[in-house]
Design a protein around this motif. Sequence first.
Motif, PDB file in Angstrom:
ATOM      1  N   GLU A   1     101.852  39.458  41.956  1.00  0.00           N
ATOM      2  CA  GLU A   1     101.100  38.898  43.079  1.00  0.00           C
ATOM      3  C   GLU A   1      99.604  39.035  42.825  1.00  0.00           C
ATOM      4  N   THR A   2      98.881  37.916  42.930  1.00  0.00           N
ATOM      5  CA  THR A   2      97.425  37.942  42.789  1.00  0.00           C
ATOM      6  C   THR A   2      96.825  36.711  43.446  1.00  0.00           C
ATOM      7  N   ASP A   3      95.633  36.881  43.989  1.00  0.00           N
ATOM      8  CA  ASP A   3      94.850  35.756  44.502  1.00  0.00           C
ATOM      9  C   ASP A   3      93.796  35.329  43.490  1.00  0.00           C
ATOM     10  N   ASP A   4      93.790  36.004  42.347  1.00  0.00           N
ATOM     11  CA  ASP A   4      92.760  35.757  41.330  1.00  0.00           C
ATOM     12  C   ASP A   4      93.421  35.328  40.030  1.00  0.00           C
ATOM     13  N   GLY A   5      93.416  34.030  39.756  1.00  0.00           N
ATOM     14  CA  GLY A   5      93.984  33.544  38.510  1.00  0.00           C
ATOM     15  C   GLY A   5      95.495  33.462  38.547  1.00  0.00           C
ATOM     16  N   GLU A   6      96.114  33.552  37.344  1.00  0.00           N
ATOM     17  CA  GLU A   6      97.560  33.394  37.222  1.00  0.00           C
ATOM     18  C   GLU A   6      98.135  34.420  36.262  1.00  0.00           C
ATOM     19  N   TRP A   7      99.380  34.840  36.539  1.00  0.00           N
ATOM     20  CA  TRP A   7     100.122  35.761  35.678  1.00  0.00           C
ATOM     21  C   TRP A   7     101.116  34.967  34.836  1.00  0.00           C
ATOM     22  N   ASN A   8     101.118  35.194  33.515  1.00  0.00           N
ATOM     23  CA  ASN A   8     102.064  34.550  32.610  1.00  0.00           C
ATOM     24  C   ASN A   8     103.120  35.572  32.232  1.00  0.00           C
ATOM     25  N   ASN A   9     104.335  35.386  32.736  1.00  0.00           N
ATOM     26  CA  ASN A   9     105.380  36.382  32.521  1.00  0.00           C
ATOM     27  C   ASN A   9     105.948  36.342  31.112  1.00  0.00           C
ATOM     28  N   VAL A  10     105.664  35.284  30.374  1.00  0.00           N
ATOM     29  CA  VAL A  10     106.140  35.193  28.985  1.00  0.00           C
ATOM     30  C   VAL A  10     105.204  35.960  28.056  1.00  0.00           C
TER      31      VAL A  10
END
Length: 208
Positions: free
Chosen positions: A105-114
Motif C-alpha cells: 500500500e502506497t500513495d507515492d508511486g507504484e510497487w512492482n511485486n515481480v
Amino acid sequence: GSIESTKSKTLRLTVKVISNGTVANAVVANSTENVTDVPANSTNVTANPDVRLNITKVVEGNIDSVYVGDSIVYVITVTNNGNSTATGVNVTEKLSDLVVVTKAETDDGEWNNVSKVWEIGSVAAKGGSATLTLTVRVIGDGNITNAVVVKAKENDTDVEKNATNVTANPDVKLNITKKANVTEAVVGDLIEYTITVDNNGLSDASDV
C-alpha cells in the motif's frame, strides 16, 4: 560614484544558490562619459542539486518473533532532507526467502511485486517524504533479514537500511491418537493398538 584615473573600486557580492543548473552572471559598466556599455561575464558556475535521501524501515508493532503462517507488516519511509527535489527515486527490497508479499500500500508511486522495486518518482525537498506499507506472510522458519536500498537520479551512491531482524519459529501442531482393535479381552488374548501422530502445523516436525 566616481573613479579616479588609473584607480579601481571593488564590490564583493555573496549569493545563495537556490536551484541546480548553470549559474551565469554578467555585469555591465557605464558612465556619463561612456557612450556605450562595457559588459563583462564571469566564469559560469555549475550548481549541483542538493539531494539527501534517508530511508527507514520498521516492523509494525516492534515484533521480533513470529510463527510460520503469521504476517509481518513493514513500514518503509523515504525522506529528502536536501534543498533540491529528488527525481527518479526508487527503492529495492531485498526480501528474505522465508516470506512472500501479500499486500503493498502506497500513495507515492507504484510497487512492482515481480522485481520487488518501489518506483516513487519524485520526492520534494526540505523534508518531503514517501511511505510504503508492505505486508508479508512467513513461509519458513529461521532468521528473517530484510534490507532496503534507495537511490535517486541525483545521488551517486545508494542509501541502504536494514530492518530489525525477526525470528520465525516453526509452526508444529502435533496430535496423537491411540485406538485398540477390541473393547473387551480375556486373559491370553492379544490386543493391537494403533497409534497415530498427526502434524496439523505449517512446518515439518523433526525428532518426533
